[in-house]
Design an enzyme around this catalytic site. Structure first.
Site, PDB file in Angstrom:
ATOM      1  N   GLU A 263     -19.136-126.921  50.554  1.00  0.00           N
ATOM      2  CA  GLU A 263     -20.487-126.890  51.251  1.00  0.00           C
ATOM      3  C   GLU A 263     -20.625-125.247  51.628  1.00  0.00           C
ATOM      4  OE1 GLU A 263     -22.553-125.743  53.443  1.00  0.00           O
ATOM      5  OE2 GLU A 263     -22.457-127.024  55.285  1.00  0.00           O
TER       6      GLU A 263
ATOM      7  N   ARG B 262     -26.551-134.394  56.136  1.00  0.00           N
ATOM      8  CA  ARG B 262     -25.729-133.631  55.368  1.00  0.00           C
ATOM      9  C   ARG B 262     -24.311-134.503  55.084  1.00  0.00           C
ATOM     10  NH1 ARG B 262     -21.231-131.037  57.504  1.00  0.00           N
ATOM     11  NH2 ARG B 262     -20.220-129.083  56.359  1.00  0.00           N
TER      12      ARG B 262
ATOM     13  N   GLU C 203      -9.552-122.399  52.449  1.00  0.00           N
ATOM     14  CA  GLU C 203     -10.534-121.583  53.420  1.00  0.00           C
ATOM     15  C   GLU C 203      -9.916-120.196  53.794  1.00  0.00           C
ATOM     16  OE1 GLU C 203     -12.706-120.439  56.174  1.00  0.00           O
ATOM     17  OE2 GLU C 203     -13.068-122.300  55.505  1.00  0.00           O
TER      18      GLU C 203
ATOM     19  N   GLY D 150     -13.983-123.568  50.420  1.00  0.00           N
ATOM     20  CA  GLY D 150     -14.666-123.143  51.918  1.00  0.00           C
ATOM     21  C   GLY D 150     -14.642-124.205  52.574  1.00  0.00           C
TER      22      GLY D 150
ATOM     23  N   GLU E 201     -23.990-117.566  50.478  1.00  0.00           N
ATOM     24  CA  GLU E 201     -22.308-117.545  50.546  1.00  0.00           C
ATOM     25  C   GLU E 201     -21.905-117.420  49.190  1.00  0.00           C
ATOM     26  OE1 GLU E 201     -20.794-120.158  53.424  1.00  0.00           O
ATOM     27  OE2 GLU E 201     -22.621-120.427  54.398  1.00  0.00           O
TER      28      GLU E 201
END
Length: 298
Positions: A106, A18, A62, A40, A115
Site C-alpha cells: 500500500e 481501505r 520497511e 512498505g 511513492e
C-alpha cells in the site's frame, strides 16, 4: 517516533474501506502455506491480514527505521517471530532468503504514483516473486477531471459572498497542487480521464498519457482540475479516493484555476508534469498545464 508519522498510521488503520479492500483481496490471493512479501509494511496491517488468511511466512519490508522499530514491538507483542520477519531497508535493494508467492503493498499516494509503487514492485517482483505469483493490488490508475466546487475550498473565492466579492483572493493563489478533503461532492464538468495506467504485476503493459483533452460535458463554473487514483485488486474489488468516503485517509489533488464559466462543447487541454525524482512526493511538485478552447457561440 515522530508523532506526525504515528498519526498518519493511525489514520490509515482507521480507514475501514481501505482495510476491507485489502482483506478481501488477500483472502483471494493467499493460499495456506504461501510466502508473502509486504512492501512498505509500516505498522504491519497487511502482514497481519496475510497471516490471517493462511500465509506460512511474511517478510515485512520497511524503509523507515523509526517505523520499523515500532513494527518490531508489534511482532514481539504478538509472538510472531517465527512467522513474520521484519526487514529494514529499501525494498529495491534488500535480499530475501525465499521466493514469494504473493507481493502486497500500500504505497499509493493521493494521486497514485507519488511513492513510486509500480517501480518498486517491478524491481522486487523480478528478484523475489515466483513464476505465477500474485501482486496485490494489480493495477493503479491516475485520473484527471475538471470540477466546480460546492461552497468549500477553492470554490469559496468567488463573486458572491452575501452580496460581496471575494474573488480578488484568486490573485494570491499559485496554480500549484493542493490537497483537499471534500466535504461536499463537487460537480464534474468533464468525464474523468486516465492519464497514467500502471500495471503492478509486471506482466501487463503500463500506459502513460500525461497530456490529455477533457471535453466539457456539463455547463458550470470551472474552478479546478482534480487528480485522484483507483487501485484494482480483483475483478470486483477496487479502491479510490474519489468520490471520497467517511474515514478516507487520502485527499484529492486539486490544481486551482481562475473561476471561468464553461459550456458543453468547450474543451480543456491538460498536461501533467512529473517533478524531479527526488521531489516526487512533494505536494507542489506535480505541475499541471491547462488551456481552454471554447466552442464557437452563435
Amino acid at each position: 517516533m515522530d508523532q506526525r508519522l504515528l498519526l498518519m498510521h493511525q489514520m490509515m488503520l482507521g480507514d475501514a474501506p481501505r482495510l476491507r479492500a485489502y482483506d478481501r483481496a488477500l483472502e483471494e490471493a493467499v493460499t495456506p502455506g504461501d510466502v508473502v512479501v509486504d512492501v512498505g509494511a509500516g505498522l504491519l496491517a497487511l502482514s497481519l491480514l496475510a497471516l490471517r488468511h493462511g500465509a506460512e511466512h511474511v517478510y515485512a519490508v520497511e524503509a523507515d527505521p523509526a517505523t520499523a522499530a515500532a513494527a518490531a514491538r508489534i511482532i514481539e507483542a504478538n509472538d510472531l517471530k517465527g512467522r513474520l520477519t521484519l526487514v529494514t531497508g529499501d525494498a529495491r535493494t534488500v535480499r530475501l532468503p525465499r521466493k514469494a508467492d504473493v507481493l502486497v503493498s500500500e504505497m499509493m499516494g493521493n494521486l497514485g504514483p507519488e511513492e513510486e509503487m509500480a517501480e518498486v514492485l517491478h524491481v522486487i517482483a523480478r528478484r523475489h516473486l515466483r513464476p505465477g505469483g500474485r501482486v496485490v493490488p494489480r493495477r493503479l490508475r491516475t485520473w484527471l477531471a475538471a470540477a466546480e466546487f460546492a461552497d468549500e475550498g477553492w470554490g469559496l473565492w468567488g463573486g458572491d459572498f452575501y452580496g460581496y466579492r471575494l474573488d480578488p483572493v484568486q490573485e494570491l493563489v499559485a496554480p500549484a497542487a493542493q490537497l483537499h478533503f471534500f466535504q461536499r461532492p463537487p460537480k464534474l464538468l468533464t468525464e474523468p480521464t486516465v492519464v497514467l495506467d500502471q500495471a503492478l504485476d509486471g506482466r501487463s503493459p503500463s500506459r502513460q498519457t500525461l497530456r490529455q483533452r477533457l471535453p466539457v460535458t456539463a455547463p458550470g463554473r470551472l474552478h479546478a482540475v482534480l487528480g485522484f487514483f483507483t487501485a484494482d485488486f480483483t475483478d470486483d474489488v477496487t479502491l479510490s479516493n474519489f468520490p471520497s468516503y467517511p474515514g478516507c485517509n487520502w485527499a484529492v489533488w486539486v490544481w486551482p484555476l481562475r473561476h471561468t464559466d464553461v459550456a458543453e462543447g468547450d474543451e480543456l487541454s491538460v498536461a501533467l508534469r512529473r517533478p524531479a525524482r527526488r521531489d516526487v512526493r512533494a505536494v507542489t511538485g506535480w505541475r499541471l498545464e491547462c488551456g481552454l478552447s471554447r466552442q464557437r457561440r452563435s
